[in-house]
Structures are given as structure tokens and as C-alpha cells.
Design a protein around this motif. Structure first.
Motif, mmCIF file in Angstrom:
data_model
loop_
_atom_site.group_PDB
_atom_site.id
_atom_site.type_symbol
_atom_site.label_atom_id
_atom_site.label_comp_id
_atom_site.label_asym_id
_atom_site.label_seq_id
_atom_site.Cartn_x
_atom_site.Cartn_y
_atom_site.Cartn_z
ATOM 1 N N ASN A 344 20.867 63.609 9.139
ATOM 2 C CA ASN A 344 21.307 63.473 7.897
ATOM 3 C C ASN A 344 22.637 62.627 7.865
ATOM 4 O O ASN A 344 22.971 61.390 7.136
ATOM 5 C CB ASN A 344 21.335 64.578 6.868
ATOM 6 C CG ASN A 344 21.925 64.276 5.526
ATOM 7 O OD1 ASN A 344 20.914 64.075 4.772
ATOM 8 N ND2 ASN A 344 22.870 64.530 4.859
ATOM 9 N N TYR A 345 23.630 63.152 8.696
ATOM 10 C CA TYR A 345 24.860 62.364 8.427
ATOM 11 C C TYR A 345 24.824 60.822 9.229
ATOM 12 O O TYR A 345 25.438 60.053 8.931
ATOM 13 C CB TYR A 345 25.978 63.164 9.416
ATOM 14 C CG TYR A 345 26.189 64.405 8.479
ATOM 15 C CD1 TYR A 345 26.993 64.357 7.344
ATOM 16 C CD2 TYR A 345 26.569 65.682 9.223
ATOM 17 C CE1 TYR A 345 27.425 65.398 6.614
ATOM 18 C CE2 TYR A 345 26.884 66.937 8.625
ATOM 19 C CZ TYR A 345 27.262 66.781 7.227
ATOM 20 O OH TYR A 345 27.809 67.734 6.641
ATOM 21 N N LEU A 346 23.952 60.855 10.274
ATOM 22 C CA LEU A 346 23.788 59.513 11.030
ATOM 23 C C LEU A 346 23.147 58.622 9.841
ATOM 24 O O LEU A 346 23.716 57.494 9.850
ATOM 25 C CB LEU A 346 22.478 59.723 11.928
ATOM 26 C CG LEU A 346 22.107 58.319 12.461
ATOM 27 C CD1 LEU A 346 23.444 57.680 13.110
ATOM 28 C CD2 LEU A 346 21.071 58.941 13.723
ATOM 29 N N LYS A 347 22.268 59.062 9.104
ATOM 30 C CA LYS A 347 21.777 57.880 7.964
ATOM 31 C C LYS A 347 22.636 57.686 7.087
ATOM 32 O O LYS A 347 23.002 56.729 6.647
ATOM 33 C CB LYS A 347 20.655 58.626 7.290
ATOM 34 C CG LYS A 347 19.607 57.582 6.411
ATOM 35 C CD LYS A 347 18.608 58.207 5.700
ATOM 36 C CE LYS A 347 17.950 56.858 4.829
ATOM 37 N NZ LYS A 347 16.739 57.603 4.179
ATOM 38 N N ALA A 348 23.451 58.566 6.624
ATOM 39 C CA ALA A 348 24.563 58.432 5.714
ATOM 40 C C ALA A 348 25.678 57.494 6.045
ATOM 41 O O ALA A 348 26.209 56.304 5.517
ATOM 42 C CB ALA A 348 25.158 59.680 5.398
ATOM 43 N N PHE A 349 25.923 57.580 7.624
ATOM 44 C CA PHE A 349 27.337 56.711 8.159
ATOM 45 C C PHE A 349 26.345 55.240 8.389
ATOM 46 O O PHE A 349 26.972 54.195 7.911
ATOM 47 C CB PHE A 349 27.291 57.115 9.513
ATOM 48 C CG PHE A 349 28.509 56.423 10.217
ATOM 49 C CD1 PHE A 349 29.795 56.796 9.503
ATOM 50 C CD2 PHE A 349 28.310 55.619 11.217
ATOM 51 C CE1 PHE A 349 30.836 55.928 10.387
ATOM 52 C CE2 PHE A 349 29.144 54.778 11.902
ATOM 53 C CZ PHE A 349 30.551 55.002 11.392
ATOM 54 N N LEU A 350 24.998 55.092 8.783
ATOM 55 C CA LEU A 350 24.442 53.887 8.707
ATOM 56 C C LEU A 350 24.385 53.057 7.304
ATOM 57 O O LEU A 350 24.697 51.914 7.311
ATOM 58 C CB LEU A 350 23.179 54.011 9.180
ATOM 59 C CG LEU A 350 22.980 54.396 10.738
ATOM 60 C CD1 LEU A 350 21.390 54.525 11.200
ATOM 61 C CD2 LEU A 350 23.429 53.287 11.785
ATOM 62 N N THR A 351 24.004 54.038 6.486
ATOM 63 C CA THR A 351 23.890 53.464 5.139
ATOM 64 C C THR A 351 25.184 53.082 4.507
ATOM 65 O O THR A 351 25.396 52.072 3.994
ATOM 66 C CB THR A 351 23.180 54.384 4.370
ATOM 67 O OG1 THR A 351 22.036 54.777 4.639
ATOM 68 C CG2 THR A 351 22.888 53.639 2.642
ATOM 69 N N ASP A 352 26.265 53.955 4.571
ATOM 70 C CA ASP A 352 27.470 53.836 3.968
ATOM 71 C C ASP A 352 28.635 52.992 4.501
ATOM 72 O O ASP A 352 29.457 52.387 3.867
ATOM 73 C CB ASP A 352 27.958 55.162 3.314
ATOM 74 C CG ASP A 352 27.127 55.830 2.488
ATOM 75 O OD1 ASP A 352 26.066 55.577 2.181
ATOM 76 O OD2 ASP A 352 27.660 57.124 2.008
ATOM 77 N N LYS A 353 28.410 52.916 5.724
ATOM 78 C CA LYS A 353 29.499 52.372 6.640
ATOM 79 C C LYS A 353 28.987 51.301 7.656
ATOM 80 O O LYS A 353 29.465 50.340 7.492
ATOM 81 C CB LYS A 353 30.263 53.550 7.445
ATOM 82 C CG LYS A 353 31.000 54.665 6.799
ATOM 83 C CD LYS A 353 32.410 53.877 6.267
ATOM 84 C CE LYS A 353 33.093 55.036 5.564
ATOM 85 N NZ LYS A 353 34.434 54.557 5.028
ATOM 86 N N TYR A 354 28.078 51.565 8.360
ATOM 87 C CA TYR A 354 27.798 50.490 9.397
ATOM 88 C C TYR A 354 27.093 49.437 8.928
ATOM 89 O O TYR A 354 27.541 48.095 9.259
ATOM 90 C CB TYR A 354 26.738 51.306 10.480
ATOM 91 C CG TYR A 354 26.661 50.256 11.537
ATOM 92 C CD1 TYR A 354 27.533 50.054 12.709
ATOM 93 C CD2 TYR A 354 25.346 49.513 11.638
ATOM 94 C CE1 TYR A 354 27.209 48.887 13.324
ATOM 95 C CE2 TYR A 354 25.100 48.625 12.378
ATOM 96 C CZ TYR A 354 26.112 48.229 13.349
ATOM 97 O OH TYR A 354 25.612 47.326 14.599
ATOM 98 N N VAL A 355 26.257 49.403 7.934
ATOM 99 C CA VAL A 355 25.032 48.544 7.553
ATOM 100 C C VAL A 355 26.152 47.398 6.735
ATOM 101 O O VAL A 355 26.230 46.352 7.090
ATOM 102 C CB VAL A 355 23.956 48.891 6.989
ATOM 103 C CG1 VAL A 355 23.294 47.503 6.234
ATOM 104 C CG2 VAL A 355 22.835 49.444 7.934
#
Length: 523
Positions: A344-355
């Protein structure tokens, strides 16, 4: 001529049968009367089926002396064991100074301070070593002494809780339960009426020995209570109980009432290894403390990192691999989805920060930078393209577990049959494990990419400080006019990745993820 009726022959079969039984009974009664007459106190009159008031006086004395001890001997709901807190206090009375010192160190507050100071990875083995040292503080002789004393004390406690009142009331109808101030007036009581109570008393009486083993147990009880058991009445009580045990008064009365020479059975004494039971429980308690602290400290650390990384809630980013599914699995005693939080945190980081941010900075660096160090360029490019499809990979994984997805439909069908078919349970467990492996492989692969990306970014930012850059020759010219801002953005990207990896490290070891990725187990 009338025939005279036949008379029963005195030497006939029936005559011999009844005569023999009568003779045997007479012999039994003679033996019982000799035993009763040999007693130091009057016990029972066979002819009248009455128990002597002298017996009531002895039982009343035991009842009076033992009744106050109930407060000092707390039994559990079964009435066969002491409360766990009492058992621990009992064991503690046999502690040496060194054992007591280790025991204190194994308390919650001490372990928490260790965990906060040194972290759980160092605290756990240290505490486990202390537990081993704690177990080694006792030799066999001491352990045997503890177990024997405890077994005697639990037998004694069950005797103390024996209900003397119904039995004694038959000797004195005016007797009030627990009233030891009023004067008693005992009369003979019917033996047959009290037979069942006497059998129960006999069993309770021989669950322990009123000897030095009981003395050791009572010394421990005195240390626990901080006062003499029963207000100093124990010596008199022990003497009275020993009188009953040694002279077999109760058994003699029971056999006389039943007109039998057969011994009255007693319960076989069970061997109680209270020491080993205590050590195992202590290990379990410390284990729960460690798990509780680990969870609490992890939640505190995770909460701090999540607040630093994200704005607002990050719950529920992955819809079909979540806590609600684990609640369902728990009801059916099935294994859980193990990697819910980190995915869940991985998707959140990808969505909010990385992409939206970090990937743009990396792309700008790859496109605009002139790399002297080609290895760093390769590392950056590999990480960039590996992470580029990560969000899509998680969404595909999530969709497959949806009710409309292939895996989701299969698991729903198996779950519906899990209580009816054992094969469905096995198949569902296998599928849950397969899904867990898939989730972990996704996480492991992203961890490796983010670690390598962070290393490359840090190298470039540090190279920027050098007079002659050796990694990216034009690092000071990228984003002309706003180069300083570009470097700050890269530094911020590094910090975000660092804290994200720190967040995931609370759920799985990062080095293990790297090793598994190198072995080709990641996606």
C-alpha cells in the motif's frame, strides 16, 4: 395321607451360603470394632451408626484454623491451580540475588528502554540471551524442591477450601458458617448421612503431606504474604492434620459405615513441574512484550515517516489486497495477506511522489546531463525504466484479485467452499501464498531499484560540490538559470527515497530484498 412340608436342611446349600456370608460379615465387624476401639479418640459406633462428637471437635479445630488461610491461597476458577500471579510470586521466593536481578531486567519497562535505545534487532537477541541465563540459575535439586513444595501447597490449598460446614452442621444444627466466636455444642451425627462428605474429606486430606515439604511451602507463603500464614496458626493446624493423616481416622470411619475392610481410594497425586511451566510462561510473556514493543515502536516510527512523506491519508491505495480480506481469512483460520502495508505504501509513494516529481527530475538529468561516469548513467537509466511501469504492475496485480479478475473469481469460489471441502481449503491456502509471493516480488524489485536510484542521486549531488565534477560534466548547467533549484530538487528526491526505504524497512529487511532480486526472484 397328607405329606408333611419339607424342612430346610441345616446342612443344605442355602443354609451354607447364608451362614458363610454371615460369618464373613461378623469377622469384618470384629476387625472394624477392634480398629475403632484402638483409636485414641472415640470415632464411630457401628451399632447406632453414629459418629462421635470428638471427631467433630477435631474437624472443627481444623476448619477454624484453616479458614482464614483462604485469603492467602488464591485458586483459579477450576479450583485446582493457583492464579498465575501467585505462581510467579511463589517461584520468586526461591530466587537468588542474581536470578532476581535478571528477572527485573526482563520487565516491560526495562525491555522498552533497551528497544528505544538500541532498536529491536539488537534488543531481541539480547533479551533471549537473558532468558537463557535466567533459566540456568537453578540446579536440579532446587527445581525438585520448588516442584515438591508447590505440589504440597496446591494440595493443602484444595484441602483448605474443602467445605467443612455442611458436615459439621450435622453435629451442631445451630452452627453458622465462618462463625468461630460462638460456642459450639456437638452431638453424635448419623454416619450414613455423612458418608459422601467424609469420602470427599478423605480425598482432600491425602492430596498433600503435612510434613517438612509443607513447611517449606508455608515459608514461601509467609514471604509472599509478608506475615505468618493464618496469623501464626499453622503449627497447630499442621499438627491436627498430621493426626488425621497418621491415624487414618476418616478412613476408619468410612470403612466402618460401609462395613468393609477394603481401603478407601484416594486420588493419585499428579507430578507437577511448576518450574518448567513457569519458565515457559515467562518466555511467552517476554515474547509477547517483545512483539508488542516491536509493533508499538514500528507503528510510532511508521506514523512519523508517513507524516513526513505524505499529505493526508494513504490508506486503501490497493483495493483487493487489504486488511478487510485478512479479517475474512482470520474467521476461517486461513493465512493472511502478509504484505498489505508495504504494498500500500509502495503504491502511495509511486502515485504521490515518484511519478509526478522524482521521475521527472531523473528524466531531466538523463536527458540533459553529459555523463563522464557511464556506469552511473546506466544505473540511473535502468532504475528509471524499471520504475516506470511499477504503478501499472501494481494496478494489474490489484485488478486480477478483483471479483471480476481471474484470480479474484477463483479465490471467491474456493472461499465459498472452504468449510465444505478440505481440498478447497488446501487450494485456497496455496493461492494465498502464491499471491503473497507475487506481492513480495513486486515490493522487492522496487526496493532494489529505489536503493540504486538513491545511491546514484547521492553520488551526483556530492559530485556537484567538487571543483571538477567527475560524474556529470555539465551538472552546474542543467536547468539553466535555475540550476540551484535543480540540485535542491535532486536532494529532496534523495531524502524522499531515503525515508520511503526507511518506511519499508519496518516490514521487511532491505538487504534480503536486494539478495532475492539478484537471484532473479523479483518481477
Amino acid at each position: 395321607m397328607k405329606s408333611s412340608p419339607h424342612k430346610l436342611d441345616e446342612g443344605g446349600f442355602f443354609s451354607r451360603l447364608f451362614t458363610k456370608g454371615s460369618a464373613q460379615q461378623k469377622r469384618t465387624l470384629r476387625v472394624l470394632k477392634r480398629e475403632l476401639n484402638a483409636s485414641r479418640i472415640e470415632l464411630y459406633k457401628i451399632k447406632n451408626d453414629t459418629i462421635s462428637p470428638a471427631v467433630a471437635k477435631l474437624l472443627y479445630e481444623i476448619y477454624r484454623l484453616s479458614y482464614p488461610m483462604r485469603q492467602q491461597l488464591p485458586l483459579d476458577g477450576s479450583g485446582k491451580r493457583f492464579l498465575p500471579s501467585f505462581e510467579e510470586a511463589f517461584i520468586l521466593t526461591f530466587h537468588t540475588k542474581e536470578a532476581s536481578s535478571i528477572h527485573e531486567k526482563l520487565g516491560f519497562d526495562t525491555i522498552r528502554k533497551l528497544a528505544e535505545t538500541h532498536g529491536m534487532p539488537k534488543t531481541v537477541p539480547y533479551v533471549e540471551k537473558m532468558l537463557d541465563e535466567y533459566s540456568d540459575q537453578w540446579d536440579r535439586e532446587t527445581i525438585s524442591k520448588i516442584n515438591t513444595a508447590y505440589a504440597n501447597l496446591i494440595g493443602f490449598a484444595r484441602f483448605v477450601y474443602f467445605d467443612f460446614f455442611p458436615l459439621l452442621r450435622e453435629f451442631d444444627l445451630k452452627l453458622d458458617e465462618g462463625d468461630f466466636q460462638s460456642k459450639t455444642s456437638f452431638s453424635p451425627a448419623e454416619g450414613t448421612l455423612l458418608l459422601e462428605d467424609l469420602v470427599g474429606l478423605h480425598r482432600a486430606l491425602f492430596r498433600f503431606d503435612a510434613d517438612t515439604g509443607l513447611d517449606i511451602a508455608m515459608e514461601a507463603l509467609a514471604r509472599i504474604a509478608g506475615t505468618d500464614p493464618g496469623g501464626g496458626s499453622y503449627p497447630k493446624l499442621r499438627k491436627a492434620i498430621a493426626t488425621l493423616q497418621r491415624n487414618n481416622y476418616i478412613e476408619t470411619i468410612i470403612r466402618a459405615i460401609k462395613k468393609s475392610l477394603s481401603p478407601v481410594p484416594v486420588e493419585k497425586r499428579r507430578s507437577i513441574d511448576i518450574f518448567q511451566h513457569y519458565i515457559q510462561r515467562r518466555r511467552s510473556e517476554v515474547g509477547r512484550v517483545l512483539r508488542s514493543l516491536e509493533s508499538k515502536l514500528r507503528d510510532e516510527a511508521v506514523g512519523t515517516i508517513v507524516s513526513r512523506l505524505f499529505d493526508g491519508s494513504v490508506d486503501g491505495r490497493v483495493n483487493n489486497y487489504g486488511k478487510s480480506h485478512n479479517e475474512t481469512y482470520q474467521r476461517f483460520e486461513l493465512p493472511p495477506y502478509r504484505w498489505v502495508e508495504p504494498l500500500n505504501y509502495l503504491k502511495a509513494f509511486l502515485t504521490d511522489k515518484y511519478v509526478p516529481s522524482i521521475s521527472e527530475i531523473i528524466n531531466e538529468l538523463i536527458v540533459g546531463g553529459i555523463f563522464i561516469n557511464k556506469h552511473t548513467l546506466t544505473e540511473l537509466s535502468n532504475c528509471y525504466y524499471a520504475l516506470k511501469e511499477s504503478l501499472s504492475l501494481i494496478e494489474t496485480f490489484d485488478s486480477d484479485l478483483d471479483m471480476d479478475g481471474d484470480k479474484g473469481r477463483l479465490m471467491k469460489r474456493l472461499l465459498d467452499s472452504v468449510t465444505k471441502e478440505q481440498s478447497a481449503r488446501r487450494a485456497l491456502i496455496n493461492n494465498i501464498e502464491e499471491v503473497n509471493e507475487k506481492a513480495k516480488s513486486i515490493i522487492d524489485g522496487r526496493i532494489v531499484s529505489f536503493r540504486e536510484l538513491a545511491v546514484s542521486i547521492k553520488k551526483i549531488v556530492e559530485d556537484y560540490k567538487q571543483k571538477s565534477p567527475s560524474v556529470v560534466s555539465n551538472i552546474r548547467k542543467i536547468r539553466a538559470g535555475k540550476n540551484r533549484q535543480f540540485i535542491e530538487d535532486m536532494a529532496a528526491a534523495y531524502k524522499d527515497i531515503y525515508w520511503f526505504l526507511k518506511l519499508l524497512s519496518h516490514y521487511l529487511p532491505l538487504q534480503a530484498a536486494r539478495d532475492e532480486s539478484s537471484a532473479g526472484k523479483t518481477t
